[in-house]
Design an enzyme around this catalytic site. Structure first.
Site, mmCIF file in Angstrom:
data_model
loop_
_atom_site.group_PDB
_atom_site.id
_atom_site.type_symbol
_atom_site.label_atom_id
_atom_site.label_comp_id
_atom_site.label_asym_id
_atom_site.label_seq_id
_atom_site.Cartn_x
_atom_site.Cartn_y
_atom_site.Cartn_z
ATOM 1 N N HIS A 45 24.307 -19.049 9.328
ATOM 2 C CA HIS A 45 23.594 -20.020 8.490
ATOM 3 C C HIS A 45 22.206 -19.501 8.161
ATOM 4 O O HIS A 45 21.189 -20.078 8.566
ATOM 5 C CB HIS A 45 23.490 -21.368 9.201
ATOM 6 C CG HIS A 45 24.800 -22.065 9.301
ATOM 7 N ND1 HIS A 45 25.689 -22.143 8.262
ATOM 8 C CD2 HIS A 45 25.382 -22.721 10.329
ATOM 9 C CE1 HIS A 45 26.750 -22.809 8.635
ATOM 10 N NE2 HIS A 45 26.599 -23.167 9.892
ATOM 11 N N HIS A 79 31.783 -19.692 14.661
ATOM 12 C CA HIS A 79 32.052 -21.130 14.831
ATOM 13 C C HIS A 79 33.454 -21.449 15.340
ATOM 14 O O HIS A 79 33.704 -22.543 15.831
ATOM 15 C CB HIS A 79 31.935 -21.843 13.480
ATOM 16 C CG HIS A 79 30.531 -22.032 13.023
ATOM 17 N ND1 HIS A 79 29.532 -22.433 13.849
ATOM 18 C CD2 HIS A 79 29.972 -21.903 11.802
ATOM 19 C CE1 HIS A 79 28.414 -22.531 13.169
ATOM 20 N NE2 HIS A 79 28.650 -22.207 11.923
ATOM 21 N N CYS A 101 33.128 -17.079 18.685
ATOM 22 C CA CYS A 101 32.294 -16.869 19.876
ATOM 23 C C CYS A 101 33.098 -17.209 21.132
ATOM 24 O O CYS A 101 33.772 -18.251 21.178
ATOM 25 C CB CYS A 101 31.071 -17.777 19.774
ATOM 26 S SG CYS A 101 30.067 -17.732 21.249
ATOM 27 N N GLU A 131 32.317 -25.882 13.221
ATOM 28 C CA GLU A 131 32.652 -25.828 14.666
ATOM 29 C C GLU A 131 33.463 -27.064 15.064
ATOM 30 O O GLU A 131 34.426 -26.975 15.838
ATOM 31 C CB GLU A 131 31.354 -25.766 15.484
ATOM 32 C CG GLU A 131 31.605 -25.702 16.981
ATOM 33 C CD GLU A 131 30.318 -25.858 17.779
ATOM 34 O OE1 GLU A 131 29.295 -25.249 17.408
ATOM 35 O OE2 GLU A 131 30.348 -26.584 18.791
ATOM 36 N N SER A 223 21.207 -24.598 9.058
ATOM 37 C CA SER A 223 21.295 -24.298 10.487
ATOM 38 C C SER A 223 21.031 -25.549 11.328
ATOM 39 O O SER A 223 19.921 -26.071 11.363
ATOM 40 C CB SER A 223 20.280 -23.207 10.850
ATOM 41 O OG SER A 223 20.113 -23.150 12.237
ATOM 42 N N SER A 224 22.071 -26.020 12.032
ATOM 43 C CA SER A 224 21.909 -27.207 12.899
ATOM 44 C C SER A 224 20.930 -26.879 14.020
ATOM 45 O O SER A 224 20.062 -27.680 14.365
ATOM 46 C CB SER A 224 23.236 -27.591 13.547
ATOM 47 O OG SER A 224 24.202 -27.841 12.582
HETATM 48 S S1 SF4 Z 1 24.922 -20.677 19.666
HETATM 49 FE FE1 SF4 Z 1 26.067 -20.276 21.549
HETATM 50 S S2 SF4 Z 1 28.120 -21.018 21.111
HETATM 51 FE FE2 SF4 Z 1 27.097 -20.804 19.135
HETATM 52 S S3 SF4 Z 1 27.619 -18.759 18.465
HETATM 53 FE FE3 SF4 Z 1 25.696 -18.587 19.555
HETATM 54 S S4 SF4 Z 1 26.281 -18.054 21.654
HETATM 55 FE FE4 SF4 Z 1 28.108 -18.848 20.628
#
Ligand code: SF4
Length: 283
Positions: A45, A79, A101, A131, A223-224
């Site tokens: 994002h 995601h 991830c 996600e 971006s959350s």
């Molecule tokens: S924020 Fe955490 S869960 Fe999300 S992609 Fe990055 S490492 Fe993975």
């Protein structure tokens, strides 16, 4: 000459998380040889980083376009995706580059187990966030998603439920929801699925925000995590600004000799924060 003489520090803990780094590395590995790679949704994002990768041949497609992509390579981003995306990509003879991830894959597994145990699944997260779509897809979309506790009608809630969270949600808000539900007599099985990396950064950022006159948070508008971190900075330091690109910097925000902290979300590239630093030094 540095007319404003700003003292600038980039937060060393900011920048890509390992999930995003892994996804970008996978994309670049392919692009170095292929010069073309389809990616289902925004790889990260961050508009600036996307533009950089698009120059190398990355092609972002929407979910509804996946059915038209055949006999090529398709990357699934960090995601995570619902099972339907895998089925469709495979049916069209595509080679899936899976950059989901590992943390999200673990959460998908957890939610599937909860579903198999007939638990009532609730997810604190953003409606239609990729996600969340990936998570609800694991349980035949039989999970209730809510962004705000007011969306839930207390009298319609089951006596017992299992509460998950989107990985980038604010941890304090998550536990406020847990407390609220418990106070109202609901038996809550808590699955704190907020990413540790996000949580730790949120914590560390408080000290960083406190130690500077002004904070510039650099993150993409979608971006959350960027929004959560910005709100966190703003609570500690009201002189915090959210920008997505160098062009959004406004000289009027700063006074001579101030100390400025630059930080970013898990989707903000370090090179972009360095560009912001360079631009501030020229003011
Ligand atoms: S924020 Fe955490 S869960 Fe999300 S992609 Fe990055 S490492 Fe993975």
């Amino acid at each position: 000459m540095n007319k404003l003489n700003l003292k600038i520090e980039i937060d060393e803990n900011s920048g890509f998380c390992f999930g995003v780094t892994n996804a970008i590395n996978k994309a670049e590995e392919v692009l170095d040889h292929n010069h073309e790679l389809y990616c289902l949704g925004e790889l990260v994002h961050n508009e600036e980083e996307i533009a950089r990768l698009q120059k190398k041949g990355l092609k972002i497609i929407h979910n509804y376009e996946l059915k038209n992509i055949k006999n090529t390579k398709v990357l699934f981003r960090a995601h995570g995706e619902p099972p339907e995306s895998y089925k469709l990509a495979e049916k069209n003879n595509n080679n899936i580059i899976d950059a989901s991830c590992p943390t999200i894959l673990k959460i998908q597994k957890l939610i599937k187990e909860a579903f198999q145990n007939n638990e009532n699944i609730y997810i604190y997260g953003k409606h239609n966030h990729p996600e969340i779509i990936g998570l609800t897809g694991q349980v035949d979309n039989k999970a209730i998603v809510f962004e705000d506790i007011n969306e839930l009608k207390l009298r319609t809630l089951p006596e017992k439920l299992t509460l998950f969270s989107q990985t980038t949600k604010d941890i304090n808000s998550f536990y406020e929801i847990v407390d609220f539900l418990k106070q109202n007599g609901i038996d809550v099985k808590v699955q704190n699925t907020i990413c540790r990396k996000v949580y730790r950064r949120q914590k560390d950022l408080k000290d960083f925000a406190e130690s500077h006159d002004k904070i510039i948070l650099v993150a993409g508008k979608n971006s959350s995590n960027g929004k959560v971190l910005y709100n966190e900075c703003k609570k500690i330091n009201p002189d915090s600004y959210f920008i997505s690109s160098v062009q959004q910097i406004n000289k009027q925000w700063f006074k001579k000799n101030e100390s400025i902290g630059i930080c970013g979300a898990t989707s903000t590239p370090m090179w972009l924060m360095k560009e912001v630093e360079k631009s501030l030094k020229s003011l």
